[in-house]
Design a protein around this motif. Structure first.
Motif, short mmCIF file in Angstrom:
data_model
loop_
_atom_site.label_atom_id
_atom_site.label_comp_id
_atom_site.label_asym_id
_atom_site.label_seq_id
_atom_site.Cartn_x
_atom_site.Cartn_y
_atom_site.Cartn_z
N TYR A 197 1.11 -0.76 0.24
CA TYR A 197 0.31 -0.16 -0.27
C TYR A 197 0.78 0.96 0.10
N PHE A 198 2.39 1.24 0.81
CA PHE A 198 2.96 2.42 0.89
C PHE A 198 3.68 2.80 -0.16
N SER A 199 3.99 1.72 -1.42
CA SER A 199 4.88 1.75 -2.46
C SER A 199 3.77 2.39 -3.59
N LYS A 200 2.24 1.22 -3.56
CA LYS A 200 1.78 2.59 -4.80
C LYS A 200 1.30 3.25 -4.24
N THR A 201 0.03 3.89 -3.61
CA THR A 201 0.31 5.49 -2.38
C THR A 201 1.58 6.84 -2.37
N TRP A 202 3.00 6.13 -2.35
CA TRP A 202 4.01 6.56 -2.09
C TRP A 202 4.18 7.68 -3.54
N ASP A 203 3.69 6.31 -4.33
CA ASP A 203 4.46 6.23 -6.03
C ASP A 203 3.54 7.21 -6.36
N ALA A 204 1.78 7.38 -6.44
CA ALA A 204 1.10 7.97 -6.29
C ALA A 204 1.43 9.99 -5.81
N PHE A 205 1.94 9.77 -4.40
CA PHE A 205 2.05 11.54 -3.98
C PHE A 205 3.09 11.64 -4.57
N ASN A 206 3.68 10.73 -5.12
CA ASN A 206 5.46 11.62 -5.86
C ASN A 206 4.84 12.69 -7.63
#
Length: 431
Positions: free
Chosen positions: A168-177
């Motif tokens: 979840y962090f990988s997906k959310t962090w990529d989208a956030f960046n």
């Protein structure tokens, strides 16, 4: 004279015969007592070996073994060098030692997965957990097996939660960046919920900075992002639009959400429920969602969770607690007790006695049959769960583990999502 000489000779012979018979008798007696002593010793050894078994025929060892007695037997065998203790007893002792060592090895293997009391080690994998799960089945004592299995289940849940969090962090962090505005209230709530559920120090350290940055950004840029507000606007537009004008929704997602919850609204209305928020389970579709009442209709603003297994009867319940249990937490399950259903944190014999609970110790993993209390240490699958009750029965929404009466199973990610949305005291309705 000859007669006297013969008599004297015969007397001497008889004397020697009697003396010989006496010696033989003494030797026989000594041998008898030695054999008797050996028999007694071996009988004692046999008894002490057998006493280590709960069921000798099925080769089930006791939960608590007498290691002092076993140590004594081992020393006697070593000293006797095969002359006192029978071969049969030596074989029985060696077999017993092998069983005990195998139990110790399994316990050690489970403990080796832990990194302290609240984390798992970096080398833990799903294959290692599954292999160890099969190995634990060799333990025939149910109490010992359950304790070993509970500890392994705890690691398995920690591992699955952490893996879900990592994804979840990988997906959310990529989208956030890519786009900072993609960070909604729901996502930041999930981020913080998942971060608390991470049970591996390396993974937690890896995401610490990213979580901190997302938290900081959201606190500085939070605004009206709730889908409920959007639904309100759509419904108001629909309500105020002319009857001759066909309403065209601005957001297809909202309309599809409304369409899919029509059945929920009808069911909740018929049940006389008008609460602002309701946790709703649709048994025909095996879906679970937090419903929000908007202009008389219920909307699943955060979507649905798929239920993998449910044994909860239809009816109205109340969410009693979002569980994040310690090993000594318990729930009173004795229906005759006026404190039935009470959650007791860090329960002790003294605190339970004050609640009219006697003899609380048990190792029952099934909360629906545990009595007079259910201990969370007996079922780690429920350590992170949603506890509900209707006053006469109690149940849990949880991830993984075994199916139980009045239990509902969902994925660990869906459970984390729900626990970030619901709160104790809200209605849980099963249709």
């Amino acid at each position: 004279m000859k007669d006297k000489k013969d008599l004297k000779t015969r007397t001497k012979s008889e004397h020697y015969l009697m003396l010989g018979a006496g010696v033989v008798g003494v030797i026989t007696a000594v041998i008898f007592f030695i054999m008797l002593s050996l028999g007694v010793v071996n009988a004692v050894v046999t008894s002490k070996i057998s006493s280590q078994y709960q069921d000798k025929e099925l080769e089930v060892l006791k939960t608590d073994l007498n290691y002092r007695s076993l140590d004594f037997i081992g020393k006697v065998i070593n000293v006797s060098d095969g002359y006192i203790i029978s071969k049969s007893n030596v074989q029985k002792y060696n077999q017993l030692e092998n069983y005990i060592q195998a139990r110790k090895n399994r316990t050690k293997m489970v403990e080796s997965l832990y990194d302290g009391k609240s984390n798992y080690r970096d080398d833990v994998t799903s294959d290692k957990i599954n292999d160890l799960d099969k190995l634990l089945l060799k333990e025939k004592n149910q109490d010992v097996y359950q304790k070993q299995r509970n500890k392994l289940d705890t690691v398995q849940i920690w591992y699955e939660q952490t893996q879900d969090a990592d994804k979840y962090f990988s997906k959310t962090w990529d989208a956030f960046n890519t786009d900072n505005s993609s960070l909604s209230f729901e996502k930041i709530s999930m981020v913080n919920t998942y971060y608390k559920l991470i049970k591996n120090k390396t993974v937690k350290k890896r995401w610490s900075e990213a979580v901190s940055k997302m938290d900081q950004y959201f606190s500085n840029h939070q605004g009206e992002s709730s889908r409920v507000e959007a639904v309100k606007k759509e419904l108001e537009a629909l309500k105020n639009s002319p009857l001759t004008e066909k309403y065209i929704p601005a957001n297809v997602d909202i309309v599809s959400s409304l369409n899919s919850t029509t059945g929920a609204s009808d069911a909740l209305t018929q049940a006389g429920i008008t609460d602002k928020n309701v946790l709703y389970y649709n048994s025909s579709k095996n879906t679970l969602a937090l419903m929000t009442r908007v202009s008389g209709k219920y909307v699943a603003e955060n979507g649905y969770a798929n239920v993998t297994n449910s044994q909860v009867s239809s009816g109205k319940y109340t969410v009693k607690k979002l569980v994040n249990a310690n090993s000594n937490d318990a729930i009173i399950t004795d229906s005759s007790n006026s404190n039935f259903g009470q959650y007791v944190a860090n329960a002790t014999d003294s605190s339970l006695s004050a609640l009219n609970v006697a003899d609380p110790d048990n190792t029952t993993a099934d909360f629906s049959s545990a009595t007079p209390v259910f201990w969370f240490k007996n079922n780690s699958a429920l350590n992170s769960s949603i506890y509900f009750s209707d006053g006469s029965t109690l149940g849990f929404i949880y991830a993984g583990g075994t199916s139980y009466n009045n239990g509902m199973q969902i994925s660990s990610s869906d459970l984390s999502n729900l626990m970030s949305q619901v709160s104790s005291g809200i209605t849980f309705y099963v249709n």
